[in-house]
Write a protein that holds these residues in place. Structure first.
Motif, PDB file in Angstrom:
ATOM      1  N   ALA A  73       3.201 -12.620  -7.149  1.00  0.00           N
ATOM      2  CA  ALA A  73       3.379 -12.453  -5.704  1.00  0.00           C
ATOM      3  C   ALA A  73       3.990 -11.095  -5.387  1.00  0.00           C
ATOM      4  O   ALA A  73       3.602 -10.433  -4.409  1.00  0.00           O
ATOM      5  N   VAL A  74       4.944 -10.659  -6.214  1.00  0.00           N
ATOM      6  CA  VAL A  74       5.546  -9.338  -6.013  1.00  0.00           C
ATOM      7  C   VAL A  74       4.513  -8.243  -6.281  1.00  0.00           C
ATOM      8  O   VAL A  74       4.430  -7.252  -5.541  1.00  0.00           O
ATOM      9  N   CYS A  75       3.722  -8.406  -7.326  1.00  0.00           N
ATOM     10  CA  CYS A  75       2.666  -7.431  -7.622  1.00  0.00           C
ATOM     11  C   CYS A  75       1.719  -7.296  -6.434  1.00  0.00           C
ATOM     12  O   CYS A  75       1.324  -6.180  -6.061  1.00  0.00           O
ATOM     13  N   GLN A  76       1.348  -8.417  -5.828  1.00  0.00           N
ATOM     14  CA  GLN A  76       0.439  -8.395  -4.687  1.00  0.00           C
ATOM     15  C   GLN A  76       1.044  -7.603  -3.531  1.00  0.00           C
ATOM     16  O   GLN A  76       0.376  -6.774  -2.910  1.00  0.00           O
ATOM     17  N   VAL A  77       2.330  -7.840  -3.237  1.00  0.00           N
ATOM     18  CA  VAL A  77       3.004  -7.120  -2.152  1.00  0.00           C
ATOM     19  C   VAL A  77       3.058  -5.627  -2.447  1.00  0.00           C
ATOM     20  O   VAL A  77       2.796  -4.788  -1.574  1.00  0.00           O
ATOM     21  N   LEU A  78       3.393  -5.280  -3.675  1.00  0.00           N
ATOM     22  CA  LEU A  78       3.465  -3.862  -4.049  1.00  0.00           C
ATOM     23  C   LEU A  78       2.101  -3.191  -3.925  1.00  0.00           C
ATOM     24  O   LEU A  78       1.993  -2.066  -3.407  1.00  0.00           O
ATOM     25  N   LEU A  79       1.063  -3.853  -4.405  1.00  0.00           N
ATOM     26  CA  LEU A  79      -0.284  -3.287  -4.324  1.00  0.00           C
ATOM     27  C   LEU A  79      -0.718  -3.097  -2.870  1.00  0.00           C
ATOM     28  O   LEU A  79      -1.323  -2.077  -2.517  1.00  0.00           O
ATOM     29  N   GLU A  80      -0.388  -4.065  -2.023  1.00  0.00           N
ATOM     30  CA  GLU A  80      -0.759  -3.973  -0.610  1.00  0.00           C
ATOM     31  C   GLU A  80      -0.031  -2.831   0.087  1.00  0.00           C
ATOM     32  O   GLU A  80      -0.496  -2.347   1.123  1.00  0.00           O
ATOM     33  N   HIS A  81       1.096  -2.400  -0.471  1.00  0.00           N
ATOM     34  CA  HIS A  81       1.867  -1.298   0.123  1.00  0.00           C
ATOM     35  C   HIS A  81       1.650   0.018  -0.623  1.00  0.00           C
ATOM     36  O   HIS A  81       2.451   0.945  -0.494  1.00  0.00           O
ATOM     37  N   GLY A  82       0.588   0.088  -1.403  1.00  0.00           N
ATOM     38  CA  GLY A  82       0.207   1.371  -1.988  1.00  0.00           C
ATOM     39  C   GLY A  82       0.647   1.631  -3.406  1.00  0.00           C
ATOM     40  O   GLY A  82       0.516   2.765  -3.890  1.00  0.00           O
ATOM     41  N   ALA A  83       1.168   0.640  -4.108  1.00  0.00           N
ATOM     42  CA  ALA A  83       1.532   0.859  -5.513  1.00  0.00           C
ATOM     43  C   ALA A  83       0.290   1.213  -6.325  1.00  0.00           C
ATOM     44  O   ALA A  83      -0.765   0.603  -6.163  1.00  0.00           O
ATOM     45  N   ALA A 112      10.940  -6.569   2.388  1.00  0.00           N
ATOM     46  CA  ALA A 112      11.878  -5.937   3.324  1.00  0.00           C
ATOM     47  C   ALA A 112      12.079  -4.464   2.975  1.00  0.00           C
ATOM     48  O   ALA A 112      12.089  -3.600   3.858  1.00  0.00           O
ATOM     49  N   LEU A 113      12.238  -4.161   1.694  1.00  0.00           N
ATOM     50  CA  LEU A 113      12.434  -2.774   1.262  1.00  0.00           C
ATOM     51  C   LEU A 113      11.203  -1.925   1.563  1.00  0.00           C
ATOM     52  O   LEU A 113      11.312  -0.789   2.058  1.00  0.00           O
ATOM     53  N   LEU A 114      10.029  -2.454   1.282  1.00  0.00           N
ATOM     54  CA  LEU A 114       8.792  -1.710   1.517  1.00  0.00           C
ATOM     55  C   LEU A 114       8.576  -1.444   3.000  1.00  0.00           C
ATOM     56  O   LEU A 114       8.135  -0.355   3.391  1.00  0.00           O
ATOM     57  N   LYS A 115       8.890  -2.408   3.833  1.00  0.00           N
ATOM     58  CA  LYS A 115       8.737  -2.227   5.280  1.00  0.00           C
ATOM     59  C   LYS A 115       9.670  -1.150   5.818  1.00  0.00           C
ATOM     60  O   LYS A 115       9.401  -0.558   6.859  1.00  0.00           O
ATOM     61  N   HIS A 116      10.768  -0.907   5.104  1.00  0.00           N
ATOM     62  CA  HIS A 116      11.720   0.117   5.531  1.00  0.00           C
ATOM     63  C   HIS A 116      11.546   1.424   4.763  1.00  0.00           C
ATOM     64  O   HIS A 116      12.429   2.280   4.785  1.00  0.00           O
ATOM     65  N   GLY A 117      10.416   1.575   4.086  1.00  0.00           N
ATOM     66  CA  GLY A 117      10.090   2.877   3.496  1.00  0.00           C
ATOM     67  C   GLY A 117      10.378   3.041   2.023  1.00  0.00           C
ATOM     68  O   GLY A 117      10.360   4.173   1.520  1.00  0.00           O
ATOM     69  N   ALA A 118      10.629   1.974   1.301  1.00  0.00           N
ATOM     70  CA  ALA A 118      10.818   2.107  -0.147  1.00  0.00           C
ATOM     71  C   ALA A 118       9.536   2.631  -0.791  1.00  0.00           C
ATOM     72  O   ALA A 118       8.433   2.212  -0.426  1.00  0.00           O
ATOM     73  N   ASP A 119       9.683   3.545  -1.723  1.00  0.00           N
ATOM     74  CA  ASP A 119       8.532   4.167  -2.386  1.00  0.00           C
ATOM     75  C   ASP A 119       8.070   3.290  -3.550  1.00  0.00           C
ATOM     76  O   ASP A 119       8.792   3.147  -4.540  1.00  0.00           O
ATOM     77  N   PRO A 120       6.869   2.702  -3.448  1.00  0.00           N
ATOM     78  CA  PRO A 120       6.413   1.821  -4.531  1.00  0.00           C
ATOM     79  C   PRO A 120       5.985   2.572  -5.779  1.00  0.00           C
ATOM     80  O   PRO A 120       5.735   1.955  -6.818  1.00  0.00           O
ATOM     81  N   ASN A 121       5.903   3.902  -5.694  1.00  0.00           N
ATOM     82  CA  ASN A 121       5.408   4.678  -6.833  1.00  0.00           C
ATOM     83  C   ASN A 121       6.463   5.589  -7.457  1.00  0.00           C
ATOM     84  O   ASN A 121       6.121   6.479  -8.228  1.00  0.00           O
ATOM     85  N   SER A 122       7.731   5.368  -7.128  1.00  0.00           N
ATOM     86  CA  SER A 122       8.779   6.121  -7.804  1.00  0.00           C
ATOM     87  C   SER A 122       8.873   5.652  -9.248  1.00  0.00           C
ATOM     88  O   SER A 122       8.750   4.461  -9.540  1.00  0.00           O
ATOM     89  N   LEU A 123       9.091   6.593 -10.147  1.00  0.00           N
ATOM     90  CA  LEU A 123       9.126   6.290 -11.578  1.00  0.00           C
ATOM     91  C   LEU A 123      10.542   6.475 -12.111  1.00  0.00           C
ATOM     92  O   LEU A 123      11.250   7.402 -11.705  1.00  0.00           O
TER      93      LEU A 123
END
Length: 323
Positions: A216-226, A156-167
């Motif tokens: 499963a979370v890793c897979q979602v993050l990777l699919e969204h550009g992590a 849900a967060l990624l679909k609304h623009g959460a940045d998967p690469n923020s450190l």
């Protein structure tokens, strides 16, 4: 806001009570002034929580009931909807370190693992990258959800623009790298064995999901550009009267999963890296082949043009042979 203790939540009564409080002039944007039993280091002033109505609605004490009540998640959603109808925005809150404030509404909804409320906030403009400050660490909504291993909230967060690469600089947990892995991650230290709290610098959501073995979370993050190749700095230090202990290293998410004993998660991340590398190589090869085909076609056309424009060679005169 008046709390109405109930042995079990009655949603109809709850909604009626909240509407009555709003009609009586309760301002949900006002903050409570309950002391948090801490003082400002400089002024000595007793600090207050500073929670507005939306933040209060995501805390069990608001309902005066048992936290295990199966209706509490629905009650939170009911009250949040009412307050947002009244004009409260999910980002309207006092954002200060948690020892003198309270988590943002979105962060608190994630801590409560209440997906419908998280979705409600995001649909009404909550910033999915709004950081939440905690003592000695900084956390984003996505970092928290990844640490929890909550795939639905991460999505849900990624679909609304959460940045998967923020450190972020944050806490993590686990053992030191295994002895046969230490050279690979550049381990330095003066103790050989440790498992416990660790300090992390430049941690991404993917790092924390990997450390937790949340494939499963890793897979979602990777699919969204992590980025699976980002490197975090991890360390442990203990300064005591008798001895000082230290250990530190750098690790990618896959190495973090290895260290924490999650080979399946590490394998998933490495497979993704290999797949992306092969896909990029294939793209480059196809582009090079297309270029070569184009050059070949140009040369064939040029050759055809040369042959088509050439004049016929002169006839060879007959030779008369002497008898």
């Amino acid at each position: 806001m008046t709390t109405h203790p109930m042995s079990r939540i009655d949603l109809v009564e709850l909604e009626s009570n909240v509407r009555a409080d709003l009609a009586d002039g309760w301002d949900p944007l006002s903050v409570d002034n309950d002391p948090c039993h801490s003082k400002d280091d400089r002024t000595g002033e007793v600090l207050s929580w500073g929670r507005n109505g939306l933040q209060q609605a995501l805390f069990p004490e608001f309902y005066g009931t048992d936290e295990d009540d199966p209706l509490i998640a629905e009650a939170e959603l009911t009250v949040c909807k009412l307050l947002m109808e009244h004009g409260v925005h999910p980002d309207d809150c006092k954002r200060v370190p948690s020892w003198q404030g309270f988590p943002t509404p979105l962060t608190q909804a994630i801590k409560r693992k209440n997906l419908p409320v998280v979705q409600l906030f995001l649909d009404h403009g909550a910033d999915p990258n709004l950081t939440d400050f905690e003592t000695s660490r900084v956390s984003s909504p996505l970092l928290l959800a990844a640490r929890q291993g909550n795939q639905a909230i991460c999505s849900a967060l990624l679909k609304h623009g959460a940045d998967p690469n923020s450190l972020y600089h944050n806490e993590t947990y686990g053992p030191f790298p295994a002895l046969d892995q230490r050279e690979e991650v550049g381990f330095t230290g003066n103790i050989n064995d440790y498992t416990g709290a660790l300090k992390g610098r430049f941690l991404s959501p993917l790092h924390l999901a990997a450390v937790g073995g949340h494939s499963a979370v890793c897979q979602v993050l990777l699919e969204h550009g992590a980025d699976p190749l980002k490197t975090a700095e991890v360390s442990m230090s203990s300064y005591g009267y008798d001895h000082d202990a230290f250990g530190g290293w750098k690790e990618t998410p896959a190495q973090a999963a290895d260290r924490a004993g999650h080979p399946e998660t590490a394998g998933l991340i490495r497979s993704f890296v290999k797949e992306k590398s092969l896909a990029a190589h294939l793209t480059n090869v196809e582009a090079e082949n297309a270029r070569l085909r184009s050059e070949r076609d140009q040369l064939k056309n040029a050759l055809a043009g040369v042959l088509g424009s050439s004049e016929p060679a002169p006839a060879t005169p007959e030779r008369k042979h002497r008898l």
